[in-house]
Design a protein around this motif. Structure first.
Motif, PDB file in Angstrom:
ATOM      1  N   ASP A 248       0.834  -1.199   0.000  1.00 45.03           N
ATOM      2  CA  ASP A 248       0.000   0.000   0.000  1.00 45.03           C
ATOM      3  C   ASP A 248       0.876   1.259   0.000  1.00 45.03           C
ATOM      4  OD1 ASP A 248      -1.990   1.865   0.420  1.00 45.03           O
ATOM      5  OD2 ASP A 248      -2.988   0.688   1.993  1.00 45.03           O
ATOM      6  N   ALA A 249       0.686   2.134  -0.997  1.00 43.58           N
ATOM      7  CA  ALA A 249       1.533   3.329  -1.097  1.00 43.58           C
ATOM      8  C   ALA A 249       0.762   4.591  -0.730  1.00 43.58           C
ATOM      9  CB  ALA A 249       2.090   3.444  -2.511  1.00 43.58           C
ATOM     10  N   ARG A 250      -0.328   4.448   0.017  1.00 41.76           N
ATOM     11  CA  ARG A 250      -1.157   5.633   0.275  1.00 41.76           C
ATOM     12  C   ARG A 250      -0.715   6.446   1.467  1.00 41.76           C
ATOM     13  NH1 ARG A 250      -6.857   2.712  -0.023  1.00 41.76           N
ATOM     14  NH2 ARG A 250      -5.601   1.275   1.204  1.00 41.76           N
ATOM     15  N   ALA A 251       0.065   5.866   2.373  1.00 39.46           N
ATOM     16  CA  ALA A 251       0.476   6.626   3.566  1.00 39.46           C
ATOM     17  C   ALA A 251       1.556   5.868   4.318  1.00 39.46           C
ATOM     18  CB  ALA A 251      -0.726   6.825   4.491  1.00 39.46           C
ATOM     19  N   GLY A 252       2.034   6.488   5.376  1.00 37.10           N
ATOM     20  CA  GLY A 252       2.979   5.821   6.276  1.00 37.10           C
ATOM     21  C   GLY A 252       4.337   5.628   5.633  1.00 37.10           C
ATOM     22  N   LYS A 253       4.928   4.470   5.926  1.00 37.48           N
ATOM     23  CA  LYS A 253       6.228   4.128   5.338  1.00 37.48           C
ATOM     24  C   LYS A 253       6.003   2.927   4.433  1.00 37.48           C
ATOM     25  CE  LYS A 253       9.627   5.687   8.615  1.00 37.48           C
ATOM     26  NZ  LYS A 253      10.846   5.237   9.280  1.00 37.48           N
ATOM     27  N   PRO A 254       5.575   3.188   3.196  1.00 36.23           N
ATOM     28  CA  PRO A 254       5.096   2.099   2.338  1.00 36.23           C
ATOM     29  C   PRO A 254       6.110   0.967   2.132  1.00 36.23           C
ATOM     30  CG  PRO A 254       4.561   4.233   1.403  1.00 36.23           C
ATOM     31  CD  PRO A 254       5.462   4.505   2.559  1.00 36.23           C
ATOM     32  N   VAL A 255       7.385   1.312   1.939  1.00 33.52           N
ATOM     33  CA  VAL A 255       8.378   0.269   1.660  1.00 33.52           C
ATOM     34  C   VAL A 255       8.658  -0.532   2.930  1.00 33.52           C
ATOM     35  CG1 VAL A 255      10.777  -0.140   0.949  1.00 33.52           C
ATOM     36  CG2 VAL A 255       9.403   1.624  -0.202  1.00 33.52           C
ATOM     37  N   SER A 256       8.908   0.171   4.026  1.00 29.19           N
ATOM     38  CA  SER A 256       9.267  -0.508   5.278  1.00 29.19           C
ATOM     39  C   SER A 256       8.121  -1.374   5.783  1.00 29.19           C
ATOM     40  CB  SER A 256       9.653   0.516   6.345  1.00 29.19           C
ATOM     41  OG  SER A 256      10.714   1.309   5.853  1.00 29.19           O
ATOM     42  N   GLU A 257       6.902  -0.845   5.689  1.00 29.83           N
ATOM     43  CA  GLU A 257       5.750  -1.616   6.178  1.00 29.83           C
ATOM     44  C   GLU A 257       5.559  -2.896   5.358  1.00 29.83           C
ATOM     45  OE1 GLU A 257       2.528   1.242   6.404  1.00 29.83           O
ATOM     46  OE2 GLU A 257       3.746   2.435   7.795  1.00 29.83           O
ATOM     47  N   ALA A 258       5.710  -2.772   4.055  1.00 27.71           N
ATOM     48  CA  ALA A 258       5.583  -3.969   3.212  1.00 27.71           C
ATOM     49  C   ALA A 258       6.674  -4.981   3.562  1.00 27.71           C
ATOM     50  CB  ALA A 258       5.647  -3.581   1.743  1.00 27.71           C
ATOM     51  N   LEU A 259       7.901  -4.485   3.746  1.00 22.72           N
ATOM     52  CA  LEU A 259       8.998  -5.411   4.073  1.00 22.72           C
ATOM     53  C   LEU A 259       8.799  -6.039   5.451  1.00 22.72           C
ATOM     54  CD1 LEU A 259      12.048  -3.399   2.681  1.00 22.72           C
ATOM     55  CD2 LEU A 259      11.050  -5.487   1.727  1.00 22.72           C
ATOM     56  N   ASN A 260       8.054  -5.355   6.306  1.00 25.18           N
ATOM     57  CA  ASN A 260       7.780  -5.898   7.647  1.00 25.18           C
ATOM     58  C   ASN A 260       6.548  -6.798   7.687  1.00 25.18           C
ATOM     59  OD1 ASN A 260       9.975  -4.638   8.730  1.00 25.18           O
ATOM     60  ND2 ASN A 260       8.839  -2.812   9.382  1.00 25.18           N
TER      61      ASN A 260
END
Ligand code: ADP
Length: 267
Positions: A248-260
């Motif tokens: 999801d690239a709509r908010a937050g830290k999109p790359v880090s959250e996906a990797l987590n």
């Protein structure tokens, strides 16, 4: 190596994506960014009086019919506004980003498809004058050169045909080909949805995991353009990429959250 593809649909927070990427790049991670621009291209094409034309193939895939004028509008938006907007964001964050299209240095190459089979009013028609294709070859030399000198490549369609003609290619599948060619550990496909949804648009129906040997089976949940992402994911894992994530690239830290672990993980 991580290949991040960020889409071009409404709602994507490019500031959030760039800030996250900048932080990770500055911490020493090897990253490449690939981006789209479909939403903005549609808007500009309408404004220029050449509205977008989408065609659906007999097998159900939707793509942009790209005549010469559409290709020029596509380049204005993808290589111009979108690419330079992302490079500027990264430069402001202290990252020496370099924006290139697949045409530059022939980074992405493929066969030019001049005609497309499209279903119109229940009938299959052949439309000519299309400038599209699929990335078959990634020329990694220029990318390796940039990475080894500390630059962060920001890549976008179009690709180059073998004859040197610009062709519109799918960004998700181009990013998949790039991840395979660079032997990336992870391919991240970021868009304006939490991941692949079992019952689109119900966001609570997020599919958390997809086994790598069963990706094609999940095509049945994807409609229209999401199909290309699932296809790209299948191509990436088949080519040796160990993990593909729809994030999801709509908010937050999109790359880090996906990797987590957020989003849909194909592994
Ligand atoms: P981008 O340009 O951001 O890469 P696309 O517009 O090509 O993204 O594809 C993402 C879109 O696919 C979503 O915005 C959504 O409208 C659509 N979609 C179709 N089916 C699904 C599904 N099962 N799960 C999530 N999104 C889906």
């Amino acid at each position: 190596m991580i290949v991040v593809k960020v889409g071009g649909s409404a709602g994507i927070d490019y500031d959030a994506v760039c800030a996250d990427i900048a932080g990770r790049h500055q911490a020493g991670e090897r990253l490449i960014l690939v981006h789209g621009g479909s939403g903005e291209t549609n808007r500009v094409a309408e404004a220029l009086g050449h509205p977008p034309k989408f065609v659906t193939s007999p097998s159900g895939y939707t793509s942009r019919f790209t005549d010469r004028e559409t290709l020029e509008i596509f380049e204005m938006v993808y290589c111009g506004k979108m690419n330079k907007g992302i490079v500027e964001r990264l430069q402001r964050l202290g990252v020496n980003a370099v924006g290139l299209s697949g045409l530059d240095g022939r980074i992405f190459e493929g066969k030019h498809k001049d005609s497309v089979r499209a279903v119109e009013n229940g009938k299959v028609k052949v439309l000519r004058g299309d400038h599209t294709g699929t990335v078959e070859k990634v020329n990694t030399g220029l990318i390796e050169l940039l990475l080894s000198a500390g630059y962060l490549p920001v890549l976008t369609p179009p690709a180059s045909s073998y004859e040197g003609v610009a062709i519109n290619v799918d960004g998700d599948r181009a990013a998949a080909a790039l991840a395979v060619a660079l032997r990336a550990e992870v391919l991240l496909l970021l868009s304006n949805v939490p991941g692949l949804l079992r019952h689109y648009p119900d966001e609570s129906s997020l599919i958390r995991e997809i086994p790598a040997d069963d990706v094609e089976h999940y095509l049945e949940f994807a409609q229209d353009r999401m199909k290309k992402k699932v296809l790209g994911a299948a191509e990436a894992v088949r080519g040796g990429v160990r993990r593909v994530i729809f994030g999801d690239a709509r908010a937050g830290k999109p790359v880090s959250e996906a990797l987590n672990g957020a989003g849909t993980v194909v592994s």
